[in-house]
Enzyme design. Structure first.
Site, PDB file in Angstrom:
ATOM      1  N   GLU A   1       0.835  -1.206   0.000  1.00  0.00           N
ATOM      2  CA  GLU A   1       0.000   0.000   0.000  1.00  0.00           C
ATOM      3  C   GLU A   1       0.871   1.257   0.000  1.00  0.00           C
ATOM      4  O   GLU A   1       1.879   1.319   0.692  1.00  0.00           O
ATOM      5  CB  GLU A   1      -0.880   0.073   1.261  1.00  0.00           C
ATOM      6  CG  GLU A   1      -1.738  -1.143   1.501  1.00  0.00           C
ATOM      7  CD  GLU A   1      -2.983  -1.177   0.657  1.00  0.00           C
ATOM      8  OE1 GLU A   1      -3.320  -0.141   0.045  1.00  0.00           O
ATOM      9  OE2 GLU A   1      -3.620  -2.223   0.603  1.00  0.00           O
ATOM     10  N   THR A   2       0.451   2.251  -0.772  1.00  0.00           N
ATOM     11  CA  THR A   2       1.002   3.596  -0.702  1.00  0.00           C
ATOM     12  C   THR A   2      -0.174   4.546  -0.578  1.00  0.00           C
ATOM     13  O   THR A   2      -1.057   4.546  -1.437  1.00  0.00           O
ATOM     14  CB  THR A   2       1.848   3.947  -1.941  1.00  0.00           C
ATOM     15  OG1 THR A   2       2.957   3.042  -2.028  1.00  0.00           O
ATOM     16  CG2 THR A   2       2.378   5.366  -1.858  1.00  0.00           C
TER      17      THR A   2
END
Length: 66
Positions: free
Chosen positions: A44-45
């Site tokens: 995830e970013t």
């Protein structure tokens, strides 16, 4: 843009799930956010921009926005 890598779902250093958090003054293009997420190569970013009453978040994986 300031970027941090945080350990999610833990209260211990170097455990949990690493995720990137990008704090920005304004939104960048979807293509650039995806490129950053691919470069980070984390599950995830998160991209955050301060708006009137708080922060708005958008989440990307290396495969696209979720």
């Amino acid at each position: 843009m300031k970027q941090y890598v945080v350990d999610a779902f833990t209260d211990h250093v170097f455990s949990g799930n690493p995720a990137a958090v990008c704090i920005m003054d304004g939104w960048i293009s979807d293509e650039l956010m995806l490129a950053v997420a691919k470069e980070n190569n984390l599950s995830e970013t998160a991209f955050a921009v301060k708006e009137e009453e708080g922060y708005r978040l958008r989440w990307f994986t290396p495969g696209g926005e979720i």
